[in-house]
Design an enzyme around this catalytic site. Structure first.
Site, PDB file in Angstrom:
ATOM      1  N   PRO A 274       0.822  -1.220   0.000  1.00 54.12           N
ATOM      2  CA  PRO A 274       0.000   0.000   0.000  1.00 54.12           C
ATOM      3  C   PRO A 274       0.854   1.267   0.000  1.00 54.12           C
ATOM      4  O   PRO A 274       0.351   2.348  -0.310  1.00 54.12           O
ATOM      5  CB  PRO A 274      -0.841  -0.112   1.276  1.00 54.12           C
ATOM      6  CG  PRO A 274      -0.238  -1.207   2.082  1.00 54.12           C
ATOM      7  CD  PRO A 274       0.572  -2.073   1.166  1.00 54.12           C
TER       8      PRO A 274
ATOM      9  N   GLU B  14       2.776  -7.077   8.195  1.00 56.17           N
ATOM     10  CA  GLU B  14       3.065  -5.651   8.000  1.00 56.17           C
ATOM     11  C   GLU B  14       4.040  -5.412   6.847  1.00 56.17           C
ATOM     12  O   GLU B  14       4.515  -4.298   6.655  1.00 56.17           O
ATOM     13  CB  GLU B  14       3.625  -5.035   9.286  1.00 56.17           C
ATOM     14  CG  GLU B  14       2.682  -5.139  10.485  1.00 56.17           C
ATOM     15  CD  GLU B  14       1.337  -4.455  10.244  1.00 56.17           C
ATOM     16  OE1 GLU B  14       1.339  -3.297   9.818  1.00 56.17           O
ATOM     17  OE2 GLU B  14       0.300  -5.109  10.477  1.00 56.17           O
TER      18      GLU B  14
ATOM     19  N   ARG C 265      -4.299  -8.778 -20.411  1.00 57.77           N
ATOM     20  CA  ARG C 265      -5.241  -8.428 -21.484  1.00 57.77           C
ATOM     21  C   ARG C 265      -4.618  -7.502 -22.519  1.00 57.77           C
ATOM     22  O   ARG C 265      -5.181  -7.312 -23.591  1.00 57.77           O
ATOM     23  CB  ARG C 265      -6.532  -7.835 -20.916  1.00 57.77           C
ATOM     24  CG  ARG C 265      -6.366  -6.506 -20.228  1.00 57.77           C
ATOM     25  CD  ARG C 265      -7.649  -6.064 -19.540  1.00 57.77           C
ATOM     26  NE  ARG C 265      -8.663  -5.596 -20.461  1.00 57.77           N
ATOM     27  CZ  ARG C 265      -8.657  -4.395 -21.052  1.00 57.77           C
ATOM     28  NH1 ARG C 265      -7.668  -3.552 -20.832  1.00 57.77           N
ATOM     29  NH2 ARG C 265      -9.617  -4.040 -21.878  1.00 57.77           N
TER      30      ARG C 265
ATOM     31  N   ASP D 195     -10.324   1.877 -24.165  1.00 59.99           N
ATOM     32  CA  ASP D 195     -10.382   1.691 -22.707  1.00 59.99           C
ATOM     33  C   ASP D 195     -10.353   3.035 -22.004  1.00 59.99           C
ATOM     34  O   ASP D 195      -9.580   3.909 -22.369  1.00 59.99           O
ATOM     35  CB  ASP D 195      -9.148   0.934 -22.181  1.00 59.99           C
ATOM     36  CG  ASP D 195      -9.153  -0.536 -22.544  1.00 59.99           C
ATOM     37  OD1 ASP D 195     -10.174  -1.020 -23.049  1.00 59.99           O
ATOM     38  OD2 ASP D 195      -8.113  -1.175 -22.315  1.00 59.99           O
TER      39      ASP D 195
HETATM   40 CL1  6GU Z   1      -0.426  -3.688  -3.287  1.00 60.33          CL
HETATM   41  N1  6GU Z   1      -1.175  -4.330  -0.833  1.00 60.33           N
HETATM   42  C1  6GU Z   1      -1.951  -4.189   0.263  1.00 60.33           C
HETATM   43  N2  6GU Z   1      -1.760  -5.002   1.303  1.00 60.33           N
HETATM   44  N3  6GU Z   1      -2.908  -3.288   0.349  1.00 60.33           N
HETATM   45  C2  6GU Z   1      -3.078  -2.505  -0.710  1.00 60.33           C
HETATM   46  C3  6GU Z   1      -2.323  -2.602  -1.873  1.00 60.33           C
HETATM   47  C4  6GU Z   1      -1.350  -3.537  -1.898  1.00 60.33           C
HETATM   48  N4  6GU Z   1      -2.731  -1.667  -2.749  1.00 60.33           N
HETATM   49  C5  6GU Z   1      -3.720  -1.024  -2.140  1.00 60.33           C
HETATM   50  N5  6GU Z   1      -3.932  -1.513  -0.911  1.00 60.33           N
END
Ligand code: 6GU
Length: 281
Positions: free
Chosen positions: A100, A127, A169, A184
């Protein structure tokens, strides 16, 4: 294209056997190899996590299993004799680290990754992975830390499914119709970064609801114009940031009229701003 995924939940990647990606695999267009990280954890419990240095909640993935796993996967294909340095963009894999805290995964990045011969994904749980793993492999490969959006998931496996589908794709021959991704939403240059508008099919009336007359008119010019207006309307409503970001030169006279009818107006720099936004004199 070759794809490796290293995970403690190989079964989470089962959807890669289904639909578009599954068919691309069956046709030999994609060589997908899913590896169980615990195969490289040597204690009796196949431990892959430990408590974080500095304290705090949760667990951190230990570096040793990831190091052994990545060494094994990277060694499983000998680079051609004339291959350049992988970190400098040679023939080695791109290592995609879902997190994230990564850079956003966009259509632009999907297009870039679709042109690579080999991707290695390292979805983590807990984590995240001990930082030294990214540092170590960044010296030998092109490592990308990538996030799929502004929300937190429990692990990187679902993001891998998302990214692999977006990338697969785009591969030649995977979608069938080569025209299919030209329009797209987010395709570079397509509808100049507008979202796609609504679509209809038979029957001509369903539960008392008809289809816009223009779509059955046979007037290709009017249909194209209607679709563009609907795209503008949809984008202005759902993603006003995309309109504001647009080069004003991308809008023709009719686009401007449509945007004005939605309450949008051009500022001093020519860029369109949403209704209620102050316009400098
Ligand atoms: Cl790539 N991993 C996690 N754990 N949460 C996320 C993410 C990735 N992308 C958005 N939220």
């Amino acid at each position: 294209m070759r794809l490796d995924v290293i995970t403690i939940f190989p079964e989470y990647l089962e959807p890669l056997n289904v639909s578009l990606v599954g068919k691309a695999r069956a046709r030999g267009q994609l060589d997908v190899r899913v590896h169980d990280l615990r195969a490289w954890a040597h204690d009796r419990h196949h431990t892959v996590d430990d408590t974080p240095y500095g304290g705090g909640p949760g667990m951190v993935m230990k570096p040793e299993p990831w190091g052994e796993a990545l060494d094994a996967v990277l060694a499983s294909s000998a680079p051609p004799a004339d291959a350049g340095d992988a970190a400098a963009g040679g023939s080695g894999p791109v290592i995609v680290v879902p997190t994230p805290s990564g850079r956003p995964f966009t259509q632009e990045l999907a297009v870039e990754l679709a042109a690579k011969p080999w991707l290695v994904f390292t979805p983590a749980r807990y984590e995240g992975i001990d930082r030294r793993v990214v540092e170590e492999y960044a010296e030998r490969a092109d490592v990308r830390e990538v996030s799929i959006g502004d929300y937190v998931l429990a692990g990187g496996e679902a993001p891998v499914l998302v990214m692999v589908e977006a990338i697969a794709r785009l591969l030649p021959g995977v979608l069938g119709n080569a025209e299919s991704h030209r329009d797209d939403s987010f395709a570079p240059g397509a509808m100049a970064d507008l979202l796609e508008g609504p679509v209809y099919t038979k029957p001509p009336e369903w539960r008392g609801r008809g289809v816009p007359d223009v779509l059955v008119s046979g007037h290709h010019g009017r249909i194209a114009r209607w679709r563009r207006d609907e795209a503008l309307r949809r984008t202005a409503g759902h993603r006003p940031d995309l309109i504001a970001r647009c080069d004003p030169a991308a809008f023709d006279k009719h686009d401007r009229a449509t945007l004005h009818s939605l309450g949008w107006s051009a500022g001093s720099d020519g860029r369109f701003g949403p209704p209620g936004q102050a316009v400098e004199e």
